[in-house]
Design an enzyme around this catalytic site. Structure first.
Site, mmCIF file in Angstrom:
data_model
loop_
_atom_site.group_PDB
_atom_site.id
_atom_site.type_symbol
_atom_site.label_atom_id
_atom_site.label_comp_id
_atom_site.label_asym_id
_atom_site.label_seq_id
_atom_site.Cartn_x
_atom_site.Cartn_y
_atom_site.Cartn_z
ATOM 1 N N GLU A 31 0.829 -1.204 0.000
ATOM 2 C CA GLU A 31 0.000 0.000 0.000
ATOM 3 C C GLU A 31 0.864 1.256 0.000
ATOM 4 O O GLU A 31 0.588 2.220 -0.714
ATOM 5 C CB GLU A 31 -0.919 -0.034 1.229
ATOM 6 C CG GLU A 31 -1.970 1.056 1.272
ATOM 7 C CD GLU A 31 -1.534 2.259 2.079
ATOM 8 O OE1 GLU A 31 -2.200 3.292 1.973
ATOM 9 O OE2 GLU A 31 -0.519 2.163 2.796
ATOM 10 N N ASP A 34 2.527 1.488 -3.516
ATOM 11 C CA ASP A 34 1.531 1.910 -4.512
ATOM 12 C C ASP A 34 1.230 3.398 -4.397
ATOM 13 O O ASP A 34 1.103 4.103 -5.407
ATOM 14 C CB ASP A 34 0.234 1.113 -4.340
ATOM 15 C CG ASP A 34 0.357 -0.331 -4.805
ATOM 16 O OD1 ASP A 34 1.313 -0.625 -5.550
ATOM 17 O OD2 ASP A 34 -0.495 -1.154 -4.431
ATOM 18 N N MET A 80 1.027 -4.879 -15.130
ATOM 19 C CA MET A 80 -0.290 -4.293 -15.401
ATOM 20 C C MET A 80 -0.452 -2.943 -14.718
ATOM 21 O O MET A 80 0.086 -2.712 -13.635
ATOM 22 C CB MET A 80 -1.399 -5.228 -14.888
ATOM 23 C CG MET A 80 -1.795 -6.307 -15.844
ATOM 24 S SD MET A 80 -3.223 -7.226 -15.217
ATOM 25 C CE MET A 80 -2.515 -8.060 -13.809
ATOM 26 N N LYS A 107 -6.934 -11.815 -9.446
ATOM 27 C CA LYS A 107 -5.501 -11.506 -9.511
ATOM 28 C C LYS A 107 -4.862 -12.111 -8.262
ATOM 29 O O LYS A 107 -4.937 -11.560 -7.174
ATOM 30 C CB LYS A 107 -5.260 -10.004 -9.560
ATOM 31 C CG LYS A 107 -3.782 -9.644 -9.694
ATOM 32 C CD LYS A 107 -3.577 -8.143 -9.726
ATOM 33 C CE LYS A 107 -2.098 -7.821 -9.857
ATOM 34 N NZ LYS A 107 -1.290 -8.286 -8.711
ATOM 35 N N ARG A 128 9.582 -13.648 -14.203
ATOM 36 C CA ARG A 128 9.325 -12.476 -15.045
ATOM 37 C C ARG A 128 10.604 -11.678 -15.288
ATOM 38 O O ARG A 128 10.846 -11.180 -16.381
ATOM 39 C CB ARG A 128 8.285 -11.566 -14.381
ATOM 40 C CG ARG A 128 7.945 -10.339 -15.230
ATOM 41 C CD ARG A 128 7.243 -9.254 -14.401
ATOM 42 N NE ARG A 128 5.969 -9.714 -13.884
ATOM 43 C CZ ARG A 128 4.827 -9.670 -14.559
ATOM 44 N NH1 ARG A 128 4.816 -9.213 -15.794
ATOM 45 N NH2 ARG A 128 3.715 -10.085 -14.000
ATOM 46 N N CYS A 398 -2.340 -6.754 39.149
ATOM 47 C CA CYS A 398 -2.335 -6.892 40.617
ATOM 48 C C CYS A 398 -0.975 -6.589 41.246
ATOM 49 O O CYS A 398 -0.846 -6.606 42.475
ATOM 50 C CB CYS A 398 -2.789 -8.292 41.009
ATOM 51 S SG CYS A 398 -1.641 -9.603 40.517
ATOM 52 N N CYS A 416 -6.175 -12.453 40.975
ATOM 53 C CA CYS A 416 -5.893 -11.328 40.073
ATOM 54 C C CYS A 416 -7.165 -10.980 39.296
ATOM 55 O O CYS A 416 -7.801 -11.847 38.690
ATOM 56 C CB CYS A 416 -4.773 -11.693 39.112
ATOM 57 S SG CYS A 416 -4.432 -10.426 37.867
#
Length: 647
Positions: A31, A34, A80, A107, A128, A398, A416
């Protein structure tokens, strides 16, 4: 943005790109990357004369490494263009001069692979790379089971697709790496990429990789539609995902996107979007390419499930067993519509393994209802302000001294407050007594006002206990009291589960209930240890718990009218006494198949062995199916299973 700032961002984007593609060591989340690329594109569209030739927007990311030979693709492998919303999709379609007849498919978030076939035989496989030249990983490709080594097509053809690792297999890989003190893969995509580029082919083989084709490179096919090409490719023996379709217009594309997004969590592999492309091959040829992308296709991206944020603190939580769990406090970040402010750190061994510090930049992932977790620490982005996370000595609730057992740090004070509250929350939860209306906040409120202080005190609540408490009116009080009364009639296994005995979950509780009934807590070590699926650790845990709590369980029996589930087993069918393993995605929930098998006298195991009689498999079956075939265990699909249970 000024030119100087633009060039700084180009340099940063290139740094992140090299770390990700060349070293498999990302310095930022998808993110973040991009968003940075989109900033560059905005500047470049407005300042075409000042575009840097070094900008990542002007080239395909390199992934060539020295360990493998280089191999040239016969036709370039393009990346792409990304689109992120409806307006960007429509803008792309307008540029493509096409608003009808689109081919769409998931995808998958994996590693791209180019396969070359000659005379019907697989001759090479390559990554690739930079689009023109990739890494020769042919030997590893031959270890991917679902890639056909021979096809019924004799012409030279490049078949391209995505190599993925199923989510379940990814978890197993990381579990194994953790045991070996190896660094963990950040996500299934990194695992797929790393698995393809192994010098030891046996490692690639054991990773259970899957290949899904999405296109072709060099070919002599005479089809006019991309959909026809893909149908032909899949008829050669390649995998096809269920969600592949033709859309008549953009409205149908948008509808398909929403449908696929809704399936995101159910898919056995990671998806990060939907591929949208022009189906007409003549129009594709006419549209051509930019310097980096085909103009006729785009990746319609999903909202990010993984983002980068900063760890700004650590809170300590005390569980019902006293275990101290560190929780990361994060700068708020929006993940798929949910604002995430915290993430689990599991334990202090995990903190040491991650080498995470306060003020570190971290990558956080959220998947479905799973608690957000930190997958990576960006140590290279440290600024000198980071602080060590120290192991606690005192209980945060505690203030009693903690017992440090290494991996686990425990509060031993049975009084506790957090231990008691969390025990009550577990006791009334959906998988236990399932008391509707008695959620976490209500339990905390009632405990704060001393209306409930023990598990038993829940069943002594009266109307006047709620009077004066914020949010409680007559109807709500009566509904809650009725729910408590109904819980008195719960199944025995739910009560056993609710007690929170270490190592005893719902499945083990059912076994105890069916085997011993209401006398389950009066059995010997040997009786527990001899139960199927139990072992020494579970038996010891039961013996210790029942020794300390026998009188208390007797008192519970006076408060509750527990029901014992009786399993009526058909003993004359073909399934009786047979062991099943279920894997993959079926048409109905697995629990339904499990219940039917058990009703017919069979049993369901979680792992495949020589003692397994049948493996029932569905779509995207993982490593269990592969192991079953190796062991020559009978494998049946859902249709064959239905025929079997009819007999």
């Amino acid at each position: 943005m000024k030119k100087e700032e633009y060039l700084e961002k180009v340099a940063l984007a290139n740094l992140w790109m090299r770390a990700y593609y060349e070293k498999d060591e990302p310095l930022a989340s998808d993110e973040e990357y991009d968003a940075l690329i989109r900033e560059l594109r905005v500047f470049e569209e407005q300042n075409k004369d000042e575009i840097s030739k070094d900008s990542p927007t002007q080239k395909i990311a390199p992934t060539i490494q020295s360990e493998f030979k280089k191999i040239a693709h016969l036709k370039r492998m393009w990346s792409m263009e990304d689109v992120f919303d409806e307006s960007e999709l429509r803008a792309w379609a307008k540029r493509a001069k096409c608003e009808k007849n689109f081919f769409i498919e998931p995808k998958f978030d994996g590693a791209s692979l180019n396969l070359l076939y000659e005379n019907g035989k697989l001759v090479s496989g390559a990554t690739r790379g930079d689009g023109e030249v990739g890494e020769d990983i042919t030997l590893n490709v031959f270890e991917i089971e679902n890639i056909p080594k021979n096809i019924a097509y004799k012409e030279r053809i490049e078949i391209r697709g995505e190599v993925v690792i199923l989510k379940d297999d990814f978890e197993k890989i990381n579990e194994k790496r953790a045991l070996l003190n190896q660094s963990l893969f950040a996500n299934p995509r990194n695992a797929a990429s790393g698995s393809l580029r192994q010098l030891d082919t046996s490692i690639t083989k054991e990773r259970n990789l899957k290949f899904y084709p999405w296109g072709v490179g060099e070919n002599t096919l005479n089809f006019t539609k991309h959909s026809e090409v893909m149908q032909f490719i899949r008829e050669l023996g390649f995998l096809k995902d269920d969600f592949v379709r033709l859309c008549a217009n953009l409205d149908e594309v948008l509808k398909a996107y929403d449908e696929l997004l809704a399936l995101r969590e159910k898919k056995p592999m990671m998806m990060d979007g939907m591929v949208v492309r022009v189906d007409d091959l003549a129009l594709c040829e006419e549209l051509g390419y930019t310097v980096k992308f085909p103009k006729f296709m785009a990746a319609f991206k999903f909202p990010a499930l993984e983002k980068t944020t900063r760890l700004i603190g650590v809170n300590l939580q005390v569980g019902r067993s006293g275990v101290i769990t560190p929780v990361a406090v994060l700068e708020p970040v929006n993940l798929d519509g949910v604002v995430v402010k915290s993430a689990t750190l599991h334990n202090f061994d995990e903190i040491a393994r991650l080498d995470v510090k306060i003020n570190d930049f971290v990558s956080v992932i959220r998947s479905g209802d799973v608690i957000p977790k930190i997958t990576k620490v960006f140590k290279e982005r440290r600024e000198g302000l980071e602080m060590e996370i120290s192991r606690p000595k005192l209980c945060p609730t505690c203030q009693s001294e903690l017992l440090d057992e290494g991996t686990l740090i425990k509060c031993q004070n049975i009084d506790c407050e957090d231990r008691l509250v969390n025990s009550i929350i577990h006791f009334v939860s959906k998988k236990c007594l399932n008391i509707d209306g008695l959620g976490e906040n209500i339990v905390e409120l009632l405990y704060k006002h001393k209306k409930i202080t023990t598990l038993e005190s829940i069943f002594h609540l009266k109307f006047n206990d709620f009077e004066g408490l914020e949010g409680f009116k007559e109807k709500k009080i009566n509904n809650l009291l009725n729910a408590i009364e109904q819980a008195r009639e719960c199944e025995l296994f739910r009560f056993i589960t609710a007690l929170g005995i270490e190592h005893i979950g719902e499945v083990a509780a059912k076994k105890l209930s069916l085997s011993f009934g209401k006398e389950w807590y009066k059995q010997s070590f040997e009786a527990y240890a001899n139960l199927e699926g139990f072992g020494e650790q579970m038996a010891l845990s039961l013996c210790e718990f029942t020794r300390v709590n026998r009188t208390r369980i007797d008192e519970f029996y006076k408060l509750l009218n527990l029901k014992i589930e009786k399993l009526e087993i058909k003993s004359d069918g073909v399934i009786f006494g047979k062991t099943f393993v279920i894997t993959g995605t079926l048409s109905r929930p697995r629990d339904e198949f499990k219940a039917l098998i058990e009703k017919l006298g069979g049993k369901v195991s979680g792992s495949v062995s020589k003692k397994t009689d049948y493996v029932l498999f569905g779509e995207e079956a993982g490593s269990k199916l592969s192991k079953a075939k190796e062991l020559e265990v009978k494998c049946i699909d859902e249709s064959a299973f239905n025929e079997l249970v009819k007999e």
